[in-house]
Scaffold this motif. Structure first.
Motif, PDB file in Angstrom:
ATOM      1  N   PRO A   1       0.830  -1.224   0.000  1.00  0.00           N
ATOM      2  CA  PRO A   1       0.000   0.000   0.000  1.00  0.00           C
ATOM      3  C   PRO A   1       0.855   1.261   0.000  1.00  0.00           C
ATOM      4  N   TYR A   2       1.584   1.456  -1.067  1.00  0.00           N
ATOM      5  CA  TYR A   2       2.527   2.574  -1.134  1.00  0.00           C
ATOM      6  C   TYR A   2       2.007   3.755  -1.939  1.00  0.00           C
ATOM      7  N   ARG A   3       0.742   3.712  -2.300  1.00  0.00           N
ATOM      8  CA  ARG A   3       0.141   4.848  -3.012  1.00  0.00           C
ATOM      9  C   ARG A   3      -0.701   5.619  -1.995  1.00  0.00           C
ATOM     10  N   PHE A   4      -0.579   6.933  -2.015  1.00  0.00           N
ATOM     11  CA  PHE A   4      -1.339   7.757  -1.079  1.00  0.00           C
ATOM     12  C   PHE A   4      -2.037   8.875  -1.845  1.00  0.00           C
ATOM     13  N   PHE A   5      -3.292   9.140  -1.504  1.00  0.00           N
ATOM     14  CA  PHE A   5      -3.983  10.237  -2.175  1.00  0.00           C
ATOM     15  C   PHE A   5      -4.995  10.882  -1.238  1.00  0.00           C
ATOM     16  N   ILE A   6      -5.402  12.082  -1.604  1.00  0.00           N
ATOM     17  CA  ILE A   6      -6.363  12.817  -0.787  1.00  0.00           C
ATOM     18  C   ILE A   6      -7.783  12.379  -1.146  1.00  0.00           C
ATOM     19  N   LYS A   7      -8.512  11.983  -0.139  1.00  0.00           N
ATOM     20  CA  LYS A   7      -9.866  11.474  -0.306  1.00  0.00           C
ATOM     21  C   LYS A   7     -10.763  12.451  -1.071  1.00  0.00           C
ATOM     22  N   ASP A   8     -11.514  11.906  -2.006  1.00  0.00           N
ATOM     23  CA  ASP A   8     -12.521  12.661  -2.759  1.00  0.00           C
ATOM     24  C   ASP A   8     -11.977  13.805  -3.613  1.00  0.00           C
ATOM     25  N   ASN A   9     -10.686  13.816  -3.863  1.00  0.00           N
ATOM     26  CA  ASN A   9     -10.175  14.885  -4.727  1.00  0.00           C
ATOM     27  C   ASN A   9     -10.368  14.476  -6.190  1.00  0.00           C
ATOM     28  N   PRO A  10     -11.004  15.340  -6.983  1.00  0.00           N
ATOM     29  CA  PRO A  10     -11.336  14.969  -8.369  1.00  0.00           C
ATOM     30  C   PRO A  10     -10.124  14.781  -9.279  1.00  0.00           C
ATOM     31  N   TYR A  11      -8.970  15.290  -8.876  1.00  0.00           N
ATOM     32  CA  TYR A  11      -7.787  15.165  -9.733  1.00  0.00           C
ATOM     33  C   TYR A  11      -7.058  13.841  -9.549  1.00  0.00           C
ATOM     34  N   VAL A  12      -7.398  13.100  -8.502  1.00  0.00           N
ATOM     35  CA  VAL A  12      -6.735  11.817  -8.257  1.00  0.00           C
ATOM     36  C   VAL A  12      -7.003  10.864  -9.414  1.00  0.00           C
ATOM     37  N   SER A  13      -5.943  10.190  -9.887  1.00  0.00           N
ATOM     38  CA  SER A  13      -6.096   9.303 -11.036  1.00  0.00           C
ATOM     39  C   SER A  13      -6.786   8.016 -10.627  1.00  0.00           C
ATOM     40  N   GLY A  14      -7.528   7.446 -11.541  1.00  0.00           N
ATOM     41  CA  GLY A  14      -8.280   6.242 -11.231  1.00  0.00           C
ATOM     42  C   GLY A  14      -7.430   5.001 -11.295  1.00  0.00           C
ATOM     43  N   GLY A  15      -6.719   4.847 -12.401  1.00  0.00           N
ATOM     44  CA  GLY A  15      -5.974   3.627 -12.577  1.00  0.00           C
ATOM     45  C   GLY A  15      -6.795   2.642 -13.371  1.00  0.00           C
ATOM     46  N   LYS A  16      -6.158   2.064 -14.386  1.00  0.00           N
ATOM     47  CA  LYS A  16      -6.905   1.191 -15.281  1.00  0.00           C
ATOM     48  C   LYS A  16      -6.458  -0.251 -15.134  1.00  0.00           C
ATOM     49  N   VAL A  17      -5.645  -0.497 -14.118  1.00  0.00           N
ATOM     50  CA  VAL A  17      -5.137  -1.847 -13.934  1.00  0.00           C
ATOM     51  C   VAL A  17      -5.949  -2.559 -12.867  1.00  0.00           C
TER      52      VAL A  17
END
Length: 202
Positions: free
Chosen positions: A185-201
DNA sequence: CGACCGATCGTCT
DNA sequence: GACGATCGGTCGA
């Protein structure tokens, strides 16, 4: 607004630094213009023991040499022949840790970002995903080795605080080749931020 | 929606 | 000579 000192990057815990980078601001001043964006998504790469890292197993090549320098430098490399991915080198000399900046929220210089990316309107795709962040901010492979104390490329703290309950962690994206380490779990992002990438994998 | 595919080239084998 | 720490467009359901 306070520019982060090199000592910020030279600490030992890459996961901690990655989390602390959320909410900080990347500022670029290339060819006379200024653009800035708040970091909303990052991934940590944990050096020689991390199969997903370019420095796994102590691998050392012309490209990855910069990762072995003391923290506080930019590591930018070309992915798929098209995208320039912006990383921050961390930890001490000879310890090749790095953090990939995956998404940000535009602040200053949106007009420049639109021009660089060729987009017509400012929507959440402008700086979503590592390739887009670099493109919008004008960061390219030639900036590899730039110190983050260089006026042209810095990361600053404007006092914006991200509470720990708004920081979400998940596996990293696009690293299936890393076997078991792909699940870390080495990916971190801000909750509910629209700019966060989704990821297609999957 | 989701699945697929083409772009495009430096880097390493 | 093969292959990415990706993106955006297209196609079909």
């Amino acid at each position: 607004m306070k520019i982060l000192p090199l000592s910020f990057y030279q600490r030992g815990d890459v996961l901690q630094i990655a989390k602390e980078l959320l909410g900080k601001i990347i500022i670029t001043k290339f060819i006379g213009n200024e653009t800035s964006a708040r970091i909303v998504e990052v991934e940590a790469y944990n050096g020689v023991i991390d199969k997903a890292s370019h420095a796994y197993g102590g691998r050392r090549t012309n490209r990855t040499e910069i990762m072995y320098a003391a923290g506080g430098l930019a590591y930018v490399y070309l992915c798929y022949g098209i995208h320039h991915l912006f990383n921050v080198v961390t930890n001490a000399k000879e310890i090749p840790h790095a953090i990939l900046i995956r998404a940000a929220e535009p602040m200053k210089g949106v007009e420049w970002m639109l021009k660089r990316t060729g987009k017509k309107i400012h929507d959440h795709t402008l700086t979503k995903g590592p390739g887009n962040v670099s493109k919008a901010l004008g960061i390219q492979t030639i900036h590899t080795g730039f110190s983050l104390s260089d006026p042209a490329l810095q990361i600053a703290d404007d006092g914006f605080a991200v509470s720990s309950k708004n920081i979400i962690s998940s596996p990293r994206i696009g690293v299936n080749y890393a076997g078991e380490d792909a699940k870390l779990p080495y990916r971190f992002f801000i909750k509910d931020n629209p700019y966060v990438s989704g990821g297609k994998v999957k």
